[in-house]
Each structure stands twice: as structure tokens, then as C-alpha cells.
Scaffold this motif. Structure first.
Motif, mmCIF file in Angstrom:
data_model
loop_
_atom_site.group_PDB
_atom_site.id
_atom_site.type_symbol
_atom_site.label_atom_id
_atom_site.label_comp_id
_atom_site.label_asym_id
_atom_site.label_seq_id
_atom_site.Cartn_x
_atom_site.Cartn_y
_atom_site.Cartn_z
ATOM 1 N N VAL A 6 -1.952 11.779 -8.860
ATOM 2 C CA VAL A 6 -3.270 11.196 -9.120
ATOM 3 C C VAL A 6 -3.796 10.554 -7.837
ATOM 4 N N PRO A 7 -4.781 11.173 -7.176
ATOM 5 C CA PRO A 7 -5.338 10.558 -5.973
ATOM 6 C C PRO A 7 -6.042 9.247 -6.322
ATOM 7 N N GLN A 8 -5.786 8.201 -5.545
ATOM 8 C CA GLN A 8 -6.262 6.864 -5.869
ATOM 9 C C GLN A 8 -6.941 6.193 -4.684
ATOM 10 N N ASN A 9 -7.768 5.220 -5.012
ATOM 11 C CA ASN A 9 -8.265 4.234 -4.062
ATOM 12 C C ASN A 9 -7.395 3.014 -4.274
ATOM 13 N N ILE A 10 -6.816 2.472 -3.209
ATOM 14 C CA ILE A 10 -5.902 1.336 -3.324
ATOM 15 C C ILE A 10 -6.346 0.267 -2.332
ATOM 16 N N THR A 11 -6.539 -0.942 -2.848
ATOM 17 C CA THR A 11 -7.006 -2.068 -2.045
ATOM 18 C C THR A 11 -6.016 -3.216 -2.155
ATOM 19 N N VAL A 12 -5.679 -3.837 -1.035
ATOM 20 C CA VAL A 12 -4.840 -5.035 -1.019
ATOM 21 C C VAL A 12 -5.646 -6.139 -0.335
ATOM 22 N N VAL A 13 -5.739 -7.291 -1.022
ATOM 23 C CA VAL A 13 -6.459 -8.449 -0.485
ATOM 24 C C VAL A 13 -5.527 -9.650 -0.406
ATOM 25 N N ASP A 14 -5.934 -10.652 0.371
ATOM 26 C CA ASP A 14 -5.166 -11.891 0.435
ATOM 27 C C ASP A 14 -5.588 -12.812 -0.706
ATOM 28 N N GLU A 15 -5.065 -14.033 -0.712
ATOM 29 C CA GLU A 15 -5.337 -14.961 -1.816
ATOM 30 C C GLU A 15 -6.812 -15.346 -1.935
ATOM 31 N N GLY A 48 -7.878 2.209 -8.322
ATOM 32 C CA GLY A 48 -8.878 2.885 -9.140
ATOM 33 C C GLY A 48 -8.988 4.355 -8.814
ATOM 34 N N SER A 49 -9.187 5.154 -9.836
ATOM 35 C CA SER A 49 -9.503 6.576 -9.781
ATOM 36 C C SER A 49 -8.736 7.338 -10.851
ATOM 37 N N GLY A 50 -7.700 6.723 -11.407
ATOM 38 C CA GLY A 50 -6.971 7.353 -12.503
ATOM 39 C C GLY A 50 -7.386 6.719 -13.826
ATOM 40 N N LEU A 67 0.832 -1.200 0.000
ATOM 41 C CA LEU A 67 0.000 0.000 0.000
ATOM 42 C C LEU A 67 0.867 1.251 0.000
ATOM 43 N N ASP A 68 1.921 1.256 0.816
ATOM 44 C CA ASP A 68 2.820 2.407 0.891
ATOM 45 C C ASP A 68 3.531 2.657 -0.438
ATOM 46 N N GLY A 69 4.004 1.576 -1.077
ATOM 47 C CA GLY A 69 4.663 1.738 -2.375
ATOM 48 C C GLY A 69 3.717 2.300 -3.422
ATOM 49 N N ALA A 70 2.485 1.828 -3.407
ATOM 50 C CA ALA A 70 1.485 2.324 -4.354
ATOM 51 C C ALA A 70 1.135 3.787 -4.066
ATOM 52 N N LEU A 71 0.995 4.120 -2.793
ATOM 53 C CA LEU A 71 0.704 5.509 -2.404
ATOM 54 C C LEU A 71 1.789 6.465 -2.888
ATOM 55 N N ARG A 72 3.035 6.062 -2.706
ATOM 56 C CA ARG A 72 4.147 6.924 -3.129
ATOM 57 C C ARG A 72 4.096 7.175 -4.636
ATOM 58 N N VAL A 129 -6.871 2.276 1.267
ATOM 59 C CA VAL A 129 -6.819 3.717 1.501
ATOM 60 C C VAL A 129 -7.538 4.428 0.355
ATOM 61 N N ARG A 130 -8.231 5.490 0.715
ATOM 62 C CA ARG A 130 -8.790 6.417 -0.275
ATOM 63 C C ARG A 130 -8.073 7.732 -0.062
ATOM 64 N N MET A 131 -7.228 8.072 -1.037
ATOM 65 C CA MET A 131 -6.468 9.307 -0.932
ATOM 66 C C MET A 131 -7.410 10.506 -1.061
ATOM 67 N N ASP A 132 -7.033 11.615 -0.463
ATOM 68 C CA ASP A 132 -7.826 12.843 -0.588
ATOM 69 C C ASP A 132 -8.020 13.153 -2.067
ATOM 70 N N GLY A 133 -9.267 13.338 -2.476
ATOM 71 C CA GLY A 133 -9.570 13.696 -3.853
ATOM 72 C C GLY A 133 -9.840 12.517 -4.775
ATOM 73 N N ALA A 134 -9.643 11.298 -4.301
ATOM 74 C CA ALA A 134 -9.922 10.123 -5.145
ATOM 75 C C ALA A 134 -11.426 9.994 -5.352
#
Length: 141
Positions: free
Chosen positions: A31-40, A116-118, A19-24, A48-53
Motif C-alpha cells: 500500500v503506497p502511503q504518505n508518511i509524516t513525522v512531526v515533533d511535539e 494516509g493513502s490506505g 519513517l523507515d519502519g513505517a515505509l517497510r 515521504v510520498r511513496m510512488d503511487g500514494a
């Protein structure tokens, strides 16, 4: 024949690193993004939903992650002829939108990241940065 097999599991710490690598990368692109990490199994580990996503991209980021984990391939690889059928059969949780990548470590799918968001290209670029942050294999879409 054995009744069990050893498996690798994505940890909460690993999910947060992805998540941190994707946020950076999203911040670098502006580009503000929504980023989701799931298991198998498609279970939520980090989000996380970044401000403005975009608000509804929360749903698409989750669907992208679940699809990539379920099919163990990037979301853009599903057969377009089956998109609607898969979406209905999966209760609306499966998608062919770009931005979902499986997290493959040592040849095993341990989860997925959905962004998603970009634009589709931006979503994939951000997802790839999440993979790189934890040393996961990158399957080019």
C-alpha cells in the motif's frame, strides 16, 4: 518553583528511523502511503510520498500527525461532536481520521506520525510500525 523543566526531544535521526519502519510496513502491505513525522509542536521532521500514494493524502497525513501530537492521543479518539469545530479552530489542520499516532517515549509525547493513502486500518498499521522502529509506546486507538 523552577522556571524550566527538562524535556525529551525527537531527533531528526529518530524521525527517519520511524519513517523507515513505517515505509517497510507499507511496502510489506503493498500500500503506497504518505508518511509524516512531526515533533511535539507539530513541526515537520520527516516526510515521504511513496510512488503511487494518493496526492491529497499528503495533507491528511500531515493533519493526522499534527492532531496526534497536539492532543497526545490517536486521531480516532477525538469527540465526533467536536470534529468540525476543532477543524475550523485549528485552521483545517486537525482531523479525526484514523492513522495519526503520538510518539510517546518514557511517558512523554515527543512528536507524532501520520499516515494516509490506505484504509484507516492500513494507515494505523503502518503508523504503529513507525512507533515500533524507535521503541515508542503504542496507544491503541
Amino acid at each position: 518553583m523552577s522556571a524550566t523543566r527538562p524535556t525529551l526531544k525527537l531527533t531528526h535521526s529518530g524521525a527517519l528511523q520511524a519513517l523507515d519502519g513505517a515505509l517497510r510496513k507499507a511496502e510489506e502491505l503493498g500500500v503506497p502511503q504518505n508518511i509524516t513525522v512531526v515533533d511535539e509542536g507539530g513541526n515537520l521532521l520527516a516526510y515521504v510520498r511513496m510512488d503511487g500514494a494518493k496526492l491529497l493524502s499528503r495533507e491528511t497525513s500531515m493533519s493526522k500527525a499534527i492532531t496526534a501530537s497536539s492532543h497526545r492521543q490517536p486521531t480516532s479518539r477525538l469527540d465526533p461532536r467536536n470534529e468540525i469545530k476543532l477543524a475550523i479552530a485549528g485552521g483545517g489542520r486537525l482531523t479525526n481520521l484514523e492513522g495519526g499516532l503520538p510518539i510517546i517515549i518514557d511517558g512523554h509525547c515527543v512528536g507524532a506520525i501520520g499516515v494516509g493513502s490506505g484504509t484507516g486500518e492500513q494507515d494505523v498499521e503502518v503508523a504503529r510500525a513507525g512507533l515500533a522502529a524507535i521503541g515508542a509506546e503504542d496507544q491503541k486507538p
